[in-house]
Every structure is written in C-alpha cells, then in structure tokens.
Enzyme design. Structure first.
Site, PDB file in Angstrom:
ATOM      1  N   CYS A   7       0.865  -1.187   0.000  1.00 54.66           N
ATOM      2  CA  CYS A   7       0.000   0.000   0.000  1.00 54.66           C
ATOM      3  C   CYS A   7       0.898   1.233   0.000  1.00 54.66           C
ATOM      4  CB  CYS A   7      -0.979  -0.027   1.166  1.00 54.66           C
ATOM      5  SG  CYS A   7      -0.202  -0.027   2.810  1.00 54.66           S
ATOM      6  N   ASN A  10       2.253   1.365   4.397  1.00 54.44           N
ATOM      7  CA  ASN A  10       2.584   0.086   5.067  1.00 54.44           C
ATOM      8  C   ASN A  10       2.259   0.130   6.556  1.00 54.44           C
ATOM      9  OD1 ASN A  10       5.524  -2.056   5.577  1.00 54.44           O
ATOM     10  ND2 ASN A  10       3.435  -2.661   5.108  1.00 54.44           N
ATOM     11  N   CYS A  12      -1.483   0.581   7.338  1.00 56.98           N
ATOM     12  CA  CYS A  12      -2.927   0.293   7.427  1.00 56.98           C
ATOM     13  C   CYS A  12      -3.294  -0.939   6.589  1.00 56.98           C
ATOM     14  CB  CYS A  12      -3.758   1.500   6.984  1.00 56.98           C
ATOM     15  SG  CYS A  12      -3.505   2.976   8.002  1.00 56.98           S
ATOM     16  N   ARG A  13      -3.424  -0.756   5.271  1.00 58.34           N
ATOM     17  CA  ARG A  13      -3.982  -1.815   4.442  1.00 58.34           C
ATOM     18  C   ARG A  13      -3.059  -3.008   4.261  1.00 58.34           C
ATOM     19  NH1 ARG A  13      -5.221   2.167  -0.365  1.00 58.34           N
ATOM     20  NH2 ARG A  13      -3.371   3.064   0.606  1.00 58.34           N
ATOM     21  N   SER A  14      -1.803  -2.757   3.872  1.00 54.50           N
ATOM     22  CA  SER A  14      -0.939  -3.916   3.562  1.00 54.50           C
ATOM     23  C   SER A  14      -0.563  -4.744   4.791  1.00 54.50           C
ATOM     24  CB  SER A  14       0.289  -3.513   2.734  1.00 54.50           C
ATOM     25  OG  SER A  14       1.130  -2.626   3.414  1.00 54.50           O
ATOM     26  N   ASP A 121      -8.396   3.742   0.955  1.00 55.67           N
ATOM     27  CA  ASP A 121      -7.415   4.182   1.953  1.00 55.67           C
ATOM     28  C   ASP A 121      -8.170   4.639   3.203  1.00 55.67           C
ATOM     29  OD1 ASP A 121      -5.513   5.439   3.468  1.00 55.67           O
ATOM     30  OD2 ASP A 121      -4.639   6.563   1.800  1.00 55.67           O
TER      31      ASP A 121
HETATM   32  P1  4NP Z   1      -1.876   2.732   4.057  1.00 60.41           P
HETATM   33  O1  4NP Z   1      -2.547   4.082   4.637  1.00 60.41           O
HETATM   34  O2  4NP Z   1      -1.302   3.104   2.709  1.00 60.41           O
HETATM   35  O3  4NP Z   1      -3.019   1.797   3.957  1.00 60.41           O
HETATM   36  O4  4NP Z   1      -0.811   2.320   5.046  1.00 60.41           O
HETATM   37  C1  4NP Z   1      -1.883   5.302   4.695  1.00 60.41           C
HETATM   38  C2  4NP Z   1      -0.979   5.527   5.713  1.00 60.41           C
HETATM   39  C3  4NP Z   1      -0.339   6.749   5.787  1.00 60.41           C
HETATM   40  C4  4NP Z   1      -0.614   7.726   4.869  1.00 60.41           C
HETATM   41  C5  4NP Z   1      -1.529   7.498   3.848  1.00 60.41           C
HETATM   42  C6  4NP Z   1      -2.147   6.268   3.771  1.00 60.41           C
HETATM   43  N1  4NP Z   1       0.025   8.985   4.971  1.00 60.41           N
HETATM   44  O5  4NP Z   1      -0.284   9.882   4.145  1.00 60.41           O
HETATM   45  O6  4NP Z   1       0.861   9.181   5.872  1.00 60.41           O
END
Ligand code: 4NP
Length: 152
Positions: A7, A10, A12-14, A121
């Site tokens: 993602c 790294n 939340c989703r992944s 997201d």
């Molecule tokens: P992820 O979510 O890609 O599912 O881990 C996010 C985590 C952090 C951010 C964006 C999405 N960020 O902008 O910091």
C-alpha cells in the site's frame, strides 16, 4: 508462493492484508510480507486502528514493522498485490522487465475479477473504514488461498 502486499504507508492496508493471509496459511507453502511505496512510516508499527480492527478477528498485526517497497522485491516475491491503482503505478514505475510487471496485481481483482477496484485508503477516516478494509481483504485472501490450493 511468495506474496508481497503493498500500500502507500505500510501501516494500514498492507499489514492487514499480510496478517489476514498469514492467519490462513495453515501449513501451505505460502510466505507473505508487506511494504509501502512511500517511506513515510518506515520503522513504525501498524496504525492502532488497523491493529484493533485485525484484533477483533483474532489476527495480531501489532509487531509488524513498516518498510519501503524496493526494486529487489521483484526478485524476492512471486506475486505483488497493490491495494489501489496509485500503489500499482508506483510499483510498476520500479519494474525493470516485463517479468517484473507481470507480478503486479490489484488485490480487489481477486474478489471482483477485472474490476480494477481498490481497497479504500482508511487513513484519513474513522474506524468503520478499517472494518470495511478488513472485510474486503478477508474475501481477497480467501480467494488467494483457494486459487493456490487449486493450482491456479
Ligand atoms: P496505508 O494508509 O497506505 O493503507 O498504510 C496510509 C498511511 C499513511 C498515509 C496514507 C495512507 N500517509 O499519508 O501518511
């Protein structure tokens, strides 16, 4: 089969995808890891809301540590699952060969074939977004296991 979940952050989703798939391996020859296309959260544990959503389903992702996707991951993994189109484009930008490109898939296509759908997201939303992500990844990882067991 070596699977990498990717993602943006790294956190939340992944890591949720990694933890959920790992919980279903049950002795199958599958290895799973996760990474982010960005370096925003390298070295951090998953977002507390992701940890909580997974824990509700008895999946522990708390100890996972964020790292950034790198071109060498194309050598180390057989399949690279992107959570959304932006992740996929960022991964493909690092591909060196057609073989690298062929390893990259959108994970939602496992549930809804050819939809090119996205795992939303959840970072800027509330906890319900994390539950939605969990449920989608639960279905996708069921398909990954099912396809592997049937040699697809
Ligand atoms: P992820 O979510 O890609 O599912 O881990 C996010 C985590 C952090 C951010 C964006 C999405 N960020 O902008 O910091």
């Amino acid at each position: 089969m070596k699977v990498l979940m990717v993602c943006l952050g790294n956190i939340c989703r992944s890591p949720m995808a990694e933890g959920i798939l790992r919980s279903k391996i049950n002795g199958l020859d599958i290895e799973v890891d996760s990474a982010g296309t960005s370096a925003y959260h390298v070295g951090e544990n998953p977002d507390s809301r992701a940890v909580l959503a997974a824990r509700k389903h008895h999946v522990n992702i708390a100890p996972l540590v964020g790292r950034q996707f790198q071109a060498e991951d194309f050598d180390a993994f057989d399949v690279i699952y992107a959570m959304d189109n932006s992740n996929q484009n960022n991964i493909l930008a690092l591909a060196r060969t057609p073989q690298d490109r062929a390893k990259v898939k959108l994970i939602v296509n496992e549930v809804f074939p050819n939809s090119d759908g996205e795992v939303p997201d959840p970072y800027f939303g509330g906890s319900s977004g994390f539950e939605e992500v969990y449920n989608l990844l639960d279905k996708a990882t069921d398909k990954i296991i099912e396809n592997f067991v049937h040699g697809r």
